[in-house]
Design a protein around this motif. Structure first.
Motif, PDB file in Angstrom:
ATOM      1  N   ASP A   1      42.984  26.096  43.051  1.00  0.00           N
ATOM      2  CA  ASP A   1      43.804  25.687  43.846  1.00  0.00           C
ATOM      3  C   ASP A   1      44.088  26.776  44.893  1.00  0.00           C
ATOM      4  O   ASP A   1      44.036  26.609  46.201  1.00  0.00           O
ATOM      5  CB  ASP A   1      45.197  25.958  43.051  1.00  0.00           C
ATOM      6  CG  ASP A   1      45.559  24.539  42.186  1.00  0.00           C
ATOM      7  OD1 ASP A   1      44.855  23.243  42.724  1.00  0.00           O
ATOM      8  OD2 ASP A   1      46.442  24.933  41.488  1.00  0.00           O
ATOM      9  N   HIS A   2      42.978  27.826  44.692  1.00  0.00           N
ATOM     10  CA  HIS A   2      43.073  29.122  45.640  1.00  0.00           C
ATOM     11  C   HIS A   2      41.739  28.176  47.369  1.00  0.00           C
ATOM     12  O   HIS A   2      40.863  27.501  46.590  1.00  0.00           O
ATOM     13  CB  HIS A   2      42.041  29.856  44.564  1.00  0.00           C
ATOM     14  CG  HIS A   2      41.337  31.212  46.209  1.00  0.00           C
ATOM     15  ND1 HIS A   2      42.359  32.167  46.525  1.00  0.00           N
ATOM     16  CD2 HIS A   2      39.705  31.271  46.609  1.00  0.00           C
ATOM     17  CE1 HIS A   2      41.638  32.355  47.451  1.00  0.00           C
ATOM     18  NE2 HIS A   2      40.606  32.689  47.407  1.00  0.00           N
ATOM     19  N   GLU A   3      42.096  28.635  48.225  1.00  0.00           N
ATOM     20  CA  GLU A   3      41.146  28.186  48.849  1.00  0.00           C
ATOM     21  C   GLU A   3      40.035  29.168  49.450  1.00  0.00           C
ATOM     22  O   GLU A   3      40.934  30.522  49.860  1.00  0.00           O
ATOM     23  CB  GLU A   3      42.067  27.883  50.328  1.00  0.00           C
ATOM     24  CG  GLU A   3      41.945  26.887  51.102  1.00  0.00           C
ATOM     25  CD  GLU A   3      42.083  27.441  52.369  1.00  0.00           C
ATOM     26  OE1 GLU A   3      42.954  26.637  53.270  1.00  0.00           O
ATOM     27  OE2 GLU A   3      41.244  27.456  54.238  1.00  0.00           O
ATOM     28  N   GLY A   4      38.737  29.161  49.277  1.00  0.00           N
ATOM     29  CA  GLY A   4      37.800  30.036  49.721  1.00  0.00           C
ATOM     30  C   GLY A   4      37.031  30.202  48.455  1.00  0.00           C
ATOM     31  O   GLY A   4      37.828  29.738  46.889  1.00  0.00           O
ATOM     32  N   PHE A   5      36.541  30.361  47.479  1.00  0.00           N
ATOM     33  CA  PHE A   5      35.242  31.048  47.077  1.00  0.00           C
ATOM     34  C   PHE A   5      36.161  31.719  45.661  1.00  0.00           C
ATOM     35  O   PHE A   5      36.658  32.977  45.905  1.00  0.00           O
ATOM     36  CB  PHE A   5      34.197  31.857  47.184  1.00  0.00           C
ATOM     37  CG  PHE A   5      33.215  32.296  46.142  1.00  0.00           C
ATOM     38  CD1 PHE A   5      32.274  30.633  46.598  1.00  0.00           C
ATOM     39  CD2 PHE A   5      33.288  33.240  45.034  1.00  0.00           C
ATOM     40  CE1 PHE A   5      31.219  31.700  45.478  1.00  0.00           C
ATOM     41  CE2 PHE A   5      32.040  33.312  44.294  1.00  0.00           C
ATOM     42  CZ  PHE A   5      31.076  32.566  44.331  1.00  0.00           C
ATOM     43  N   SER A   6      35.950  30.771  44.792  1.00  0.00           N
ATOM     44  CA  SER A   6      37.058  31.190  42.983  1.00  0.00           C
ATOM     45  C   SER A   6      35.451  31.383  42.511  1.00  0.00           C
ATOM     46  O   SER A   6      34.900  30.539  42.296  1.00  0.00           O
ATOM     47  CB  SER A   6      38.035  30.977  43.025  1.00  0.00           C
ATOM     48  OG  SER A   6      37.990  29.294  43.067  1.00  0.00           O
ATOM     49  N   PHE A   7      35.516  32.721  41.600  1.00  0.00           N
ATOM     50  CA  PHE A   7      34.791  33.170  40.805  1.00  0.00           C
ATOM     51  C   PHE A   7      35.801  33.351  39.435  1.00  0.00           C
ATOM     52  O   PHE A   7      36.505  34.355  39.498  1.00  0.00           O
ATOM     53  CB  PHE A   7      34.160  34.284  40.853  1.00  0.00           C
ATOM     54  CG  PHE A   7      32.589  34.842  39.925  1.00  0.00           C
ATOM     55  CD1 PHE A   7      32.081  34.239  39.711  1.00  0.00           C
ATOM     56  CD2 PHE A   7      33.240  36.087  39.292  1.00  0.00           C
ATOM     57  CE1 PHE A   7      30.763  34.385  38.984  1.00  0.00           C
ATOM     58  CE2 PHE A   7      32.409  36.204  38.178  1.00  0.00           C
ATOM     59  CZ  PHE A   7      31.187  35.453  38.078  1.00  0.00           C
ATOM     60  N   ILE A   8      35.025  32.956  38.140  1.00  0.00           N
ATOM     61  CA  ILE A   8      35.769  32.976  37.150  1.00  0.00           C
ATOM     62  C   ILE A   8      34.456  33.637  35.874  1.00  0.00           C
ATOM     63  O   ILE A   8      33.703  32.502  35.303  1.00  0.00           O
ATOM     64  CB  ILE A   8      36.432  31.927  36.291  1.00  0.00           C
ATOM     65  CG1 ILE A   8      37.072  30.806  37.146  1.00  0.00           C
ATOM     66  CG2 ILE A   8      37.366  31.761  34.987  1.00  0.00           C
ATOM     67  CD1 ILE A   8      38.236  29.687  37.132  1.00  0.00           C
ATOM     68  N   GLU A   9      34.908  34.586  35.417  1.00  0.00           N
ATOM     69  CA  GLU A   9      34.078  35.123  33.922  1.00  0.00           C
ATOM     70  C   GLU A   9      34.710  34.626  33.148  1.00  0.00           C
ATOM     71  O   GLU A   9      35.870  34.854  32.696  1.00  0.00           O
ATOM     72  CB  GLU A   9      33.539  36.189  34.165  1.00  0.00           C
ATOM     73  CG  GLU A   9      33.031  36.812  32.981  1.00  0.00           C
ATOM     74  CD  GLU A   9      32.700  38.105  32.229  1.00  0.00           C
ATOM     75  OE1 GLU A   9      33.646  38.893  33.015  1.00  0.00           O
ATOM     76  OE2 GLU A   9      32.004  39.150  32.526  1.00  0.00           O
ATOM     77  N   VAL A  10      33.886  33.746  32.354  1.00  0.00           N
ATOM     78  CA  VAL A  10      34.992  32.901  30.871  1.00  0.00           C
ATOM     79  C   VAL A  10      33.867  34.143  29.681  1.00  0.00           C
ATOM     80  O   VAL A  10      32.428  33.677  29.390  1.00  0.00           O
ATOM     81  CB  VAL A  10      34.546  31.799  30.792  1.00  0.00           C
ATOM     82  CG1 VAL A  10      34.834  31.415  29.301  1.00  0.00           C
ATOM     83  CG2 VAL A  10      35.278  31.300  32.107  1.00  0.00           C
ATOM     84  N   LEU A  11      34.218  34.734  28.909  1.00  0.00           N
ATOM     85  CA  LEU A  11      33.911  35.888  28.081  1.00  0.00           C
ATOM     86  C   LEU A  11      32.945  34.207  26.613  1.00  0.00           C
ATOM     87  O   LEU A  11      34.428  33.779  26.360  1.00  0.00           O
ATOM     88  CB  LEU A  11      34.572  36.622  27.433  1.00  0.00           C
ATOM     89  CG  LEU A  11      35.236  38.009  28.074  1.00  0.00           C
ATOM     90  CD1 LEU A  11      36.065  38.887  28.135  1.00  0.00           C
ATOM     91  CD2 LEU A  11      33.568  38.809  28.981  1.00  0.00           C
ATOM     92  N   GLN A  12      32.404  34.038  26.553  1.00  0.00           N
ATOM     93  CA  GLN A  12      31.672  32.858  25.977  1.00  0.00           C
ATOM     94  C   GLN A  12      30.623  33.292  24.529  1.00  0.00           C
ATOM     95  O   GLN A  12      29.595  33.561  25.104  1.00  0.00           O
ATOM     96  CB  GLN A  12      31.264  31.728  27.011  1.00  0.00           C
ATOM     97  CG  GLN A  12      31.220  30.283  26.752  1.00  0.00           C
ATOM     98  CD  GLN A  12      29.812  30.155  26.441  1.00  0.00           C
ATOM     99  OE1 GLN A  12      29.180  30.376  27.154  1.00  0.00           O
ATOM    100  NE2 GLN A  12      29.391  29.459  25.208  1.00  0.00           N
ATOM    101  N   PRO A  13      31.171  33.111  22.961  1.00  0.00           N
ATOM    102  CA  PRO A  13      30.636  34.295  22.793  1.00  0.00           C
ATOM    103  C   PRO A  13      29.366  33.030  22.240  1.00  0.00           C
ATOM    104  O   PRO A  13      29.740  31.997  22.098  1.00  0.00           O
ATOM    105  CB  PRO A  13      31.074  34.417  21.549  1.00  0.00           C
ATOM    106  CG  PRO A  13      32.614  34.747  22.029  1.00  0.00           C
ATOM    107  CD  PRO A  13      32.976  33.257  23.446  1.00  0.00           C
TER     108      PRO A  13
END
Ligand code: TPP
Ligand code: SF4
Length: 273
Positions: free
Chosen positions: A181-193
């Motif tokens: 929903d954010h307008e613009g560049f969104s970065f999510i780091e998901v800790l994924q073992p």
């Protein structure tokens, strides 16, 4: 969720953190029309996720899902475009794409599955691998310090920066929705073992904590982001660290450059046939 199911046989190792990412993404998708979403994959275990989601998708090259997603968004700004990528793809092969698309504030969501190594190729070190890690490419132990990808995103002017954990499905689903929903560049780091090459479930379960969502300056966000240096010590904050309202690249391009000069691709193709 059921209509997102595909017939593809899942080949992730039983217990892989990617199952949590898939469940959270499906949950987040409950808020959107399928027709409005395009997902883009990179290369790696993480990228197999597009095979398990019945959505419009594009399978790109290693380190290139971010730039491909941006191209799709520029072509049709009405779409919600999400790029899946591993830490290897994002911070090794594709690091320049990540930096430039963040700088450009392209209106896409980058979901980085951070298992802290190259998993599909059976465990080599990436830019976020912990110092001392013994891998097939560092049999004597890694001598480099890890990069902090969230700090990199802050310095690259990303307008939405967050971290979640594959075992916290509700938290991750909410973060995915906020990012889309954010307008613009969104970065999510998901800790994924990755249980096969770096099983850090126990480590994360002991270290993670959730932060409150509030308006932060870059300085305040940096302080929180620097709390964990991708090492054994320190607690690991999860949540939205930074969010800023700013016109996206596609919005500016369409308003000031493309205007009424948009190319009709069908007409172009007809002219060439
Ligand atoms: C340009 C390029 N370099 C290397 C490879 C080989 N390769 C395929 S998958 C992979 C590992 C992917 O690791 P990552 O991006 O971290 O995703 P993960 O498998 O950990 O989810 C590598 C190095 C490739 N396909 N293309
Ligand atoms: S190798 Fe690791 S990341 Fe890949 S499917 Fe297996 S557990 Fe998951």
């Amino acid at each position: 969720m059921e209509n997102l199911q595909t017939k593809a046989i899942n080949t992730w190792c039983p217990g892989c953190g990617n199952f949590g990412v898939l469940a959270a993404f499906k949950k987040a998708m409950e808020s959107y029309n399928k027709e409005d979403v395009v997902i883009v994959s990179d290369i790696g275990c993480s990228s197999k996720i597009i095979d398990y989601l019945n959505l419009s998708s594009f399978d790109s090259l290693h380190g290139r899902s971010i730039s491909t997603a941006s191209g799709i968004k520029l072509g049709n700004p009405n779409l919600k475009v999400i790029a899946f990528i591993g830490d290897g793809g994002a911070l090794n092969e594709g690091i320049s794409h990540l930096i430039h698309l963040a700088k450009r504030n392209s209106d896409i969501t980058v979901l980085m599955h951070d298992n802290r190594l190259f998993a599909l190729t059976t465990g080599q070190f990436t830019a976020v691998s912990p110092k001392g890690l013994k891998t097939r490419s560092t049999p004597e132990g890694l001598v480099e310090d890890p990069l902090n990808p969230l700090e990199l995103m802050l310095d690259s002017n990303a307008t939405f920066i967050a971290r979640s954990y594959s075992s916290k499905i509700d938290h991750l689903a909410l973060i995915i929705k906020k990012a889309i929903d954010h307008e613009g560049f969104s970065f999510i780091e998901v800790l994924q073992p990755c249980i096969s090459f770096m099983d850090n479930f126990k480590f994360y379960n002991e270290k993670i904590y959730e932060i409150e969502e509030e308006k932060r300056t870059k300085q305040q966000a940096r302080k929180l982001i620097e709390e964990w240096k991708y090492a054994e010590v320190g607690n690991i904050p999860l949540g939205v660290f930074y969010s800023e309202v700013k016109d996206s690249y596609e919005k500016i391009m369409n308003r000031e450059i493309i205007k009424d000069k948009a190319v009709n691709i069908e007409k172009c193709l007809e002219a060439h046939l």
